[in-house]
Design a protein around this motif. Structure first.
Motif, PDB file in Angstrom:
ATOM      1  N   GLY A 197       0.824  -1.209   0.000  1.00 57.62           N
ATOM      2  CA  GLY A 197       0.000   0.000   0.000  1.00 57.62           C
ATOM      3  C   GLY A 197       0.854   1.255   0.000  1.00 57.62           C
ATOM      4  N   TYR A 198       2.052   1.118   0.552  1.00 52.24           N
ATOM      5  CA  TYR A 198       2.974   2.257   0.652  1.00 52.24           C
ATOM      6  C   TYR A 198       3.784   2.432  -0.632  1.00 52.24           C
ATOM      7  N   CYS A 199       3.713   1.433  -1.506  1.00 50.88           N
ATOM      8  CA  CYS A 199       4.519   1.441  -2.741  1.00 50.88           C
ATOM      9  C   CYS A 199       3.638   1.788  -3.942  1.00 50.88           C
ATOM     10  N   GLN A 200       4.317   2.004  -5.078  1.00 49.14           N
ATOM     11  CA  GLN A 200       3.590   2.545  -6.228  1.00 49.14           C
ATOM     12  C   GLN A 200       2.941   1.494  -7.120  1.00 49.14           C
ATOM     13  N   GLU A 201       3.102   0.213  -6.758  1.00 53.04           N
ATOM     14  CA  GLU A 201       2.507  -0.830  -7.601  1.00 53.04           C
ATOM     15  C   GLU A 201       0.985  -0.631  -7.686  1.00 53.04           C
ATOM     16  N   PHE A 202       0.381  -0.357  -6.542  1.00 55.09           N
ATOM     17  CA  PHE A 202      -1.053  -0.042  -6.508  1.00 55.09           C
ATOM     18  C   PHE A 202      -1.213   1.479  -6.395  1.00 55.09           C
ATOM     19  N   PRO A 203      -2.283   2.032  -6.983  1.00 55.05           N
ATOM     20  CA  PRO A 203      -2.387   3.502  -6.951  1.00 55.05           C
ATOM     21  C   PRO A 203      -2.987   4.062  -5.664  1.00 55.05           C
ATOM     22  N   VAL A 204      -3.070   3.243  -4.585  1.00 49.94           N
ATOM     23  CA  VAL A 204      -3.732   3.760  -3.383  1.00 49.94           C
ATOM     24  C   VAL A 204      -2.922   4.908  -2.777  1.00 49.94           C
ATOM     25  N   GLU A 205      -1.588   4.764  -2.790  1.00 48.14           N
ATOM     26  CA  GLU A 205      -0.774   5.887  -2.276  1.00 48.14           C
ATOM     27  C   GLU A 205      -0.971   7.115  -3.167  1.00 48.14           C
ATOM     28  N   GLN A 206      -1.200   6.899  -4.458  1.00 46.75           N
ATOM     29  CA  GLN A 206      -1.477   8.033  -5.358  1.00 46.75           C
ATOM     30  C   GLN A 206      -2.809   8.691  -4.996  1.00 46.75           C
ATOM     31  N   TYR A 207      -3.821   7.865  -4.687  1.00 41.49           N
ATOM     32  CA  TYR A 207      -5.115   8.458  -4.304  1.00 41.49           C
ATOM     33  C   TYR A 207      -4.942   9.343  -3.069  1.00 41.49           C
ATOM     34  N   ALA A 208      -4.104   8.878  -2.112  1.00 44.85           N
ATOM     35  CA  ALA A 208      -3.895   9.692  -0.903  1.00 44.85           C
ATOM     36  C   ALA A 208      -3.259  11.023  -1.289  1.00 44.85           C
ATOM     37  N   ARG A 209      -2.255  10.966  -2.171  1.00 45.35           N
ATOM     38  CA  ARG A 209      -1.589  12.218  -2.579  1.00 45.35           C
ATOM     39  C   ARG A 209      -2.552  13.095  -3.375  1.00 45.35           C
ATOM     40  N   ASP A 210      -3.313  12.453  -4.269  1.00 48.92           N
ATOM     41  CA  ASP A 210      -4.242  13.232  -5.108  1.00 48.92           C
ATOM     42  C   ASP A 210      -5.370  13.834  -4.269  1.00 48.92           C
ATOM     43  N   CYS A 211      -5.755  13.113  -3.210  1.00 49.15           N
ATOM     44  CA  CYS A 211      -6.944  13.525  -2.443  1.00 49.15           C
ATOM     45  C   CYS A 211      -6.656  14.708  -1.517  1.00 49.15           C
ATOM     46  N   LYS A 212      -5.393  14.869  -1.095  1.00 47.80           N
ATOM     47  CA  LYS A 212      -5.132  15.871  -0.044  1.00 47.80           C
ATOM     48  C   LYS A 212      -5.543  17.280  -0.460  1.00 47.80           C
ATOM     49  N   ILE A 213      -5.403  17.576  -1.748  1.00 47.72           N
ATOM     50  CA  ILE A 213      -5.698  18.947  -2.188  1.00 47.72           C
ATOM     51  C   ILE A 213      -7.153  19.348  -1.921  1.00 47.72           C
ATOM     52  N   VAL A 214      -8.033  18.338  -1.834  1.00 48.40           N
ATOM     53  CA  VAL A 214      -9.467  18.661  -1.784  1.00 48.40           C
ATOM     54  C   VAL A 214      -9.846  19.412  -0.496  1.00 48.40           C
ATOM     55  N   SER A 215      -9.079  19.195   0.572  1.00 50.87           N
ATOM     56  CA  SER A 215      -9.385  19.934   1.810  1.00 50.87           C
ATOM     57  C   SER A 215      -8.799  21.342   1.786  1.00 50.87           C
ATOM     58  N   ILE A 216      -7.993  21.637   0.756  1.00 54.29           N
ATOM     59  CA  ILE A 216      -7.297  22.937   0.708  1.00 54.29           C
ATOM     60  C   ILE A 216      -7.935  23.883  -0.311  1.00 54.29           C
ATOM     61  N   TRP A 217      -8.160  23.381  -1.532  1.00 54.64           N
ATOM     62  CA  TRP A 217      -8.626  24.339  -2.556  1.00 54.64           C
ATOM     63  C   TRP A 217     -10.122  24.627  -2.405  1.00 54.64           C
TER      64      TRP A 217
END
Ligand SMILES: Cc1cc2nc3c(=O)[nH]c(=O)nc-3n(C[C@H](O)[C@H](O)[C@H](O)COP(=O)(O)OP(=O)(O)OC[C@H]3O[C@@H](n4cnc5c(N)ncnc54)[C@H](O)[C@@H]3O)c2cc1C
Length: 606
Positions: free
Chosen positions: A425-445
């Motif tokens: 889950g911490y590695c890039q094989e699955f995109p779940v870590e990407q979803y976490a990175r992509d999702c963070k902006i939503v609480s800011i913008w």
């Protein structure tokens, strides 16, 4: 192309639309009378196909490749071009847009949940159509007939894209601090044409090579305008000037001086823009001077609702990967029988807890978002003015909850999805870590989540003398009281009643705090109030769904696919009420303590 992880189960989405919200009721409105449920089913299936075959494959390589900048020009990830062409040629860009101007005229309820699928497929990619269509709606409402003819169809069909330009280096949350200036263009006979001069930063889709033109909606202060937000006007500023016959004219002196290197949404270009560096940038005034903030807020509100959909899309995608992985990964024997064979991790209680957080959280988000978009349809299309007005007030009240609570919850739940996958889950094989990175902006913008809490308390609670909020919270209490003897959900309704009472204690106390010594308790607790109200509301919606599911279960075999879905829904409703809703009680305790240590501590101690 990256690996394609789009593997969505649309059963709950269809439950929300067809069984809970009963979108068929919308066919009574003139605007939707020619649609049928078969049309909606077909559109959902086609959208799933586009996600699976076209957009999903661009997600991981869009993240890895990102956008590139070269001397003012920006290139999006290569794979985005094909996906954009498909979206554009097959009319997926503006599903709920006005059919007169290239939109598909679908209900907001359906569009909102289809966007959940598109965002699950690729959040960064979806920023391009998302901003374009809300930009088009502002022009539709506040432009002239000529503006509508020149800009709308091209924005709604993906020939051009749109942006919203508020932020400046010194004006983020403090949007009234804008420095961008506008003066009437001395060379133009048209009084709506101004010269624009200023710098904007963090502009999503601010420059790119996906479309031939970009239509910026820019906040600027007409010289001599009053200070603060009251003196701000809204301008339509094309990257390339558009001639009266619709052809493209000269470049409009909008220079992209760079793009940001971000935590996530790498495929979405985030640009710094200089308007009028050479003194040649022209903008078209929309509406009256100094009335820009209210108009931009229309776009902002739409984007705030969209934030909820963004967080839902990425959380649902994370959940899909986590539940699949948990069924396939074997580790350790069961907790209750240490000598037994190793079992799939989905059989371990703690993994169940995390999956249930994801399932219950995702379904509650979808319930709230579905409700919101359904009410938008009522507010726009109901023939009865009073019904439209009532629905619109509810939309206004709900918007900050959908934006802030869902974006925070989504980020937290994606953390659980990473945990379910363990090391991978911490590695890039699955995109779940990407979803976490992509999702963070939503609480800011679109205004940080604190700004949303301020909006809730400062603007939305006082709506109609507080009646909109009071009616809603009272409605929840009435529902809880009515069902407290229910054989399945009685205990949950008792929890709901207490949660509604605790939630209601926040505004009651705020009335006492305002103007008194304890005033600082207000800003220290308003994000908690927003969370409490959101969870209470979601629990109410989930319980309504539980009642629907129980009724439906009577008509199907318990072990059929539908039977399992309805039984799953009933347990999920209980889980939400018994495991997530009680957060309200802890937050309420912090209110009762009236603790101000965060501000009493000397600043130098930090
Ligand atoms: C990837 C990305 C895309 C973006 N896209 C766009 C776009 O398309 N168009 C656009 O105009 N902008 C865009 N933005 C800007 C975004 O809207 C701002 O970043 C956001 O509004 C916050 O402003 P700021 O970054 O200046 O933070 P600040 O305003 O400096 O806030 C920093 C912190 O202080 C808090 N804070 C600020 N003021 C107060 C206060 N009065 N009371 C209590 N707390 C406060 C905030 O909540 C936050 O936690 C984008 C930003 C990013 C990162």
């Amino acid at each position: 192309m990256g690996k394609n992880f789009f593997n969505r189960d649309d059963r709950d989405l269809r439950f929300v639309l067809f069984e809970y919200l009963k979108v068929a009721d919308l066919f009574k409105y003139d605007a939707f009378k020619d649609f049928s449920l078969d049309d909606f089913e077909m559109i959902i299936q086609e959208a799933m196909k586009v996600c699976k075959e076209v957009i999903g494959p661009t997600n991981q390589d869009g993240d890895k490749e990102g956008c590139t900048y070269d001397n003012g020009d920006v290139k999006v990830p290569k794979s985005f071009h094909h996906a954009w062409k498909v979206m554009s040629e097959n009319s997926w860009i503006s599903l709920n847009g006005n059919p007169e101007f290239g939109g598909q005229g679908l209900p907001n309820a359906l569009t909102g949940l289809i966007n959940e699928l598109f965002i699950a497929a690729n959040m960064a990619f979806m920023t391009y159509p998302g901003l374009s269509i809300s930009n088009a709606r502002v022009i539709e409402h506040h432009g002239t007939d000529e503006d509508r003819a020149l800009f709308l169809e091209k924005l709604n069909t993906g020939v051009w894209t749109g942006t919203m330009c508020l932020t400046e280096a010194d004006a983020g949350s403090d949007v009234g601090y804008q420095r961008t200036k506008a003066v009437p263009d001395p060379k133009s006979k048209d009084p709506r044409i101004y010269k624009i001069d200023g710098n904007k930063c963090f502009i999503t889709c601010g420059n790119h090579d996906l479309a031939e033109n970009i239509i910026h909606l820019v906040l600027a202060r007409v010289e001599g305008g009053p200070p603060g937000t009251k003196g701000i006007s809204l301008f339509l500023v094309p990257k390339i000037w558009v001639n009266p016959d619709g052809t493209l004219g000269e470049p409009n002196d909008v220079f992209c001086s760079g793009i940001e290197h971000k935590m996530g949404i790498h495929g979405s270009s985030t640009a710094s823009l200089i308007f009028g560096e050479k003194g040649g940038c022209r903008g078209i005034l929309l509406g009256e001077p100094h009335s820009g903030m209210a108009k931009m807020f229309e776009m902002m509100n739409e984007a705030r609702m969209g934030c909820g959909v963004q967080a839902l899309g990425m959380t649902a995608a994370s959940y899909d990967i986590a539940r699949q992985y948990a069924k396939e990964r074997f580790q350790g024997p069961p907790f209750t029988n240490r000598r037994a064979e190793r079992v799939p991790i989905i059989q371990h209680e703690d993994v169940r807890r995390m999956l249930m957080n994801l399932k219950a959280g995702t379904e509650a988000m979808r319930a709230m978002i579905g409700k919101l978009y359904y009410m938008i349809d009522v507010s726009e299309y109901d023939p009865d003015e009073a019904a439209r007005k009532k629905a619109f007030s509810k939309v206004e009240l709900l918007t900050p909850l959908v934006k802030a609570y869902i974006s925070d919850l989504g980020y937290m739940l994606i953390r659980d999805a990473i945990q379910v996958l363990g090391g991978v889950g911490y590695c890039q094989e699955f995109p779940v870590e990407q979803y976490a990175r992509d999702c963070k902006i939503v609480s800011i913008w679109e205004g940080t989540n604190y700004i949303q809490a301020g909006d809730l308390v400062g603007r939305k609670l006082p709506l109609e003398g507080g009646q909109v909020y009071q009616d809603w919270i009272q409605g929840i209490m009435d529902f809880a009281a009515q069902h407290k003897g229910d054989p399945d959900f009685g205990k949950d309704c008792e929890l709901l009643l207490k949660a509604a009472q605790d939630t209601n204690d926040f505004p009651t106390r705020y009335m006492q705090y305002f103007g008194g010594e304890k005033i600082k308790v207000v800003p220290l607790t308003i994000t908690r109030f927003l969370d409490c109200f959101s969870e209470t509301l979601m629990a109410n919606l989930m319980l309504e769904q539980g009642l629907v599911a129980r009724e439906k279960l009577k008509g199907v075999k318990a072990d059929s696919a539908d039977g399992i879905f309805y039984r799953g829904k009933i347990e999920t409703v209980k889980y939400f009420c018994r495991n997530i809703l009680p957060n309200v009680f802890a937050r309420h305790l912090t209110l009762e303590l009236e603790d101000t240590s965060a501000v009493d501590i000397p600043e130098a101690a930090f």
